[in-house]
Structures are given as C-alpha cells and as structure tokens.
Design an enzyme around this catalytic site. Structure first.
Site: not given
Ligand code: 3HC
Length: 292
Positions: A141, A120, A153, A192
């Site tokens: 990414h 990233s 990305e 990001n």
């Molecule tokens: N790994 C894999 N799957 C996961 C998970 C994880 N860590 N956490 C949750 N899930 C899955 C669950 O199993 C569930 O799957 P299903 O729909 O098949 O049942 C689904 O995601 C939804 O999970 P939950 O119902 O338990 O919880 P939420 O609805 O709150 O979703 C989340 C969890 C998907 C993590 C949601 O909160 C979310 O989208 N959060 C924002 C994440 C985000 O912004 N990510 C980007 C980060 S920046 C980045 O990565 C860039 C890097 O360069 C830093």
C-alpha cells in the site's frame, strides 16, 4: 527472489506514479490500463513531472529519459504480465474488479510472480482466493503522491509466505521507500487509521461550528507541523476515496460510528471529490485538476 520486471495495473494517480517510482529505481516497468486515454494522460503527466524534476535540478536529463524509456504502457494485461516478476494492482477499489484482475493475472503471469494489491481497504486475502498462488499475494500500500511519500505498508494475509513478505519489503527499499510490515489485515491498516482519527475529529470540530475548515487546516499545519491540514488532505486523496474507505470499514465492522461523516457524504453525493473534480472542501483552478 530477484525482481526485474514490474507490472502495475491501473494508470490513475496511484498506479501511474507507482510505475514511475519503479522505473526511476531501474526496474523495467509496464503500466496497464483498460482505458487507452488514461494511459495517454498518465504518460504525459509523468513526462511533465520528470521535466519539472530536471528543471529543479533534482534529476539529470539522461536519468529522466532512461527512466521514461524503462516505462511502457499497454492496454493488454496478458502482454504486461507475461514476463513480470511482481505485479502491483492499483485498479479501482471494487472487490469484483480486483478478483477478476487477480484471476487473469494468475493465468497470465509466470508462476514465480508475486501479485500485490495497492488496496487500502481490501485485505489481500479477499483476492488471494481468486488465484492458485495465495502464498504469493499480499498488500503493498503506497501513499499519495506515490512519487513523494516514503511509506509503503506491506500487509500479510494469513497465507502469505515469509518469502513473499521478505521480497516485497526488500523491493520497497529498492524503490527508495520505507516499508512498514503489518502482520494482520486490520481495517485501515495503520496509516489510514491514524489519518482517519485526525480527519474524524476535524470533521466534528467543523460540523459542530467550533471553527472553519480553513482554520482547522491552519492549526494542523502551524501547531502540529503537518504538511497539509486534514481538509486539504481529503481533497488531495479524493473525497470519493475517503468516503468509500469509510463505507468499506463500516461494511466490515458494522459499527455506525464508522459510517462516513454527513459533511463528507454531502460533498461526495454532489460529486465534489476534491482536486480531481476541481472542487472539494476548496476550489481548484484548471491547473489543479491533477493534484498539484
Ligand atoms: N505528485 C507528485 N509529486 C508531487 C505532487 C504530486 N501530486 N505534489 C507535490 N509533489 C512534489 C513536488 O514536485 C515537490 O518535489 P521536489 O521536492 O522534487 O521539488 C515536492 O512534492 C514538494 O512539493 P511542493 O513544494 O509543491 O509542496 P509541499 O512541500 O506542500 O508538498 C506534498 C506537497 C508532498 C503533497 C505535501 O503537502 C504532503 O506531504 N502532504 C501530505 C500528503 C499525505 O499525507 N499523503 C498521504 C495521504 S493518505 C493515502 O494516500 C492513503 C490512501 O489509502 C488514501
């Protein structure tokens, strides 16, 4: 170019889930890591995730088993790379480590193979020079958790060929993702930068005492519809990752405004990296040591 065999380098949270995404999409996939214990942990966690998906009725048992059977694990980069058509490197965010990996991949992978980095912070031009095939190098990414987040990305460096861009964009679609193309290696790429703007404002509001971090998270979710607040997201991504991204951005721009916020730096310096260490902004029980 047709991709059949995919190699993922690194079996951390990102590498392991990227490997699973590829196997679920039907690709013969290998995950390589120098640490055998990390590979074993990744194998167990992915099997558990597949079990959960089956239990929830999201995936058939036979499909889950077939995907797991398509996923191999190895400590040997040479073995993993030998028949690869595309490599996604998701190793640690250190340029010296990545350059060494790309140099080794250049020797071990077939000449037609595309070498992508999940980095990233490091534009692929920084690793392309360690290979004899810079036109076949780009960033690919993914976002955390990679099994869930749709965005990928694809970032080209000045020497990335159009063929490589087209192949990687198409592959991302085959993986069930929604790729976005970024035409220049700008620090933070696009997502990001957006996330950073929100995180920085959240950190300012908290550090200036205007609101608790819990209430700022609540506002992001209930007023803006974000799935997580910025502090919860930092804990998910890893405070170490957020901290190192800021350091890398600062190293590139020289702008003091790009340094990590002191509140973030303080947690980082105490080793509180978020879910992975059990404590970040929030505290997590033992079951949350791997994000959710
Ligand atoms: N790994 C894999 N799957 C996961 C998970 C994880 N860590 N956490 C949750 N899930 C899955 C669950 O199993 C569930 O799957 P299903 O729909 O098949 O049942 C689904 O995601 C939804 O999970 P939950 O119902 O338990 O919880 P939420 O609805 O709150 O979703 C989340 C969890 C998907 C993590 C949601 O909160 C979310 O989208 N959060 C924002 C994440 C985000 O912004 N990510 C980007 C980060 S920046 C980045 O990565 C860039 C890097 O360069 C830093």
């Amino acid at each position: 170019m047709q991709i059949k065999n995919i190699l993922v380098i690194g079996s951390g949270a990102m590498g392991s889930q990227i490997g699973m995404v590829a196997a679920l999409a039907g690709f013969s996939t290998t995950v390589q890591d120098i640490a055998a214990e990390s590979l074993a942990a990744a194998r167990d966690q992915l099997a558990e995730r597949m079990d959960n998906s089956v239990a929830k009725g999201r995936l058939g048992r036979a499909d889950a088993d077939a995907a797991l059977a398509r996923l191999r694990f190895t400590t040997s980069l040479e073995e993993g790379a030998a028949e690869s058509d595309l490599v996604i490197e998701a190793a640690t965010e250190r340029l010296d480590v990545k350059r060494a990996i790309f140099a080794a991949l250049d020797v071990a992978a077939p000449v037609h193979a595309i070498l992508a980095t999940n980095s990233s912070t490091l534009g692929s031009s920084k690793v392309a020079g360690a290979t004899s095939r810079p036109g076949k190098v780009c960033n690919m990414h993914f976002f955390n958790p990679a099994l869930v987040m749709k965005c990928v990305e694809v970032v080209r460096h000045p020497g990335t060929s159009q063929d490589t861009v087209d192949t990687v964009m198409e592959l991302a679609r085959q993986l069930g993702k929604a790729p976005v193309l970024i035409n220049q290696e700008i620090p933070g790429f696009v997502a990001n930068r957006l996330m950073g703007a929100i995180r920085d404002e959240a950190l300012r509001l908290y550090a200036d005492g205007f609101a608790s971090f819990e209430d700022i998270d609540t506002a992001a979710k209930t007023a803006l519809g974000h799935p997580m607040g910025p502090f919860e997201l930092m804990d998910l991504v890893g405070l170490d990752v957020s901290y190192l991204i800021r350091q890398a951005t600062h190293a590139e721009t020289g702008d003091p405004a790009d340094l990590p916020h002191p509140a973030l730096a303080a947690l980082y310096e105490h080793g509180h990296y978020g879910r992975k260490t059990g404590k970040g902004w929030y505290e997590y029980g033992r079951s949350a040591t791997v994000a959710k």
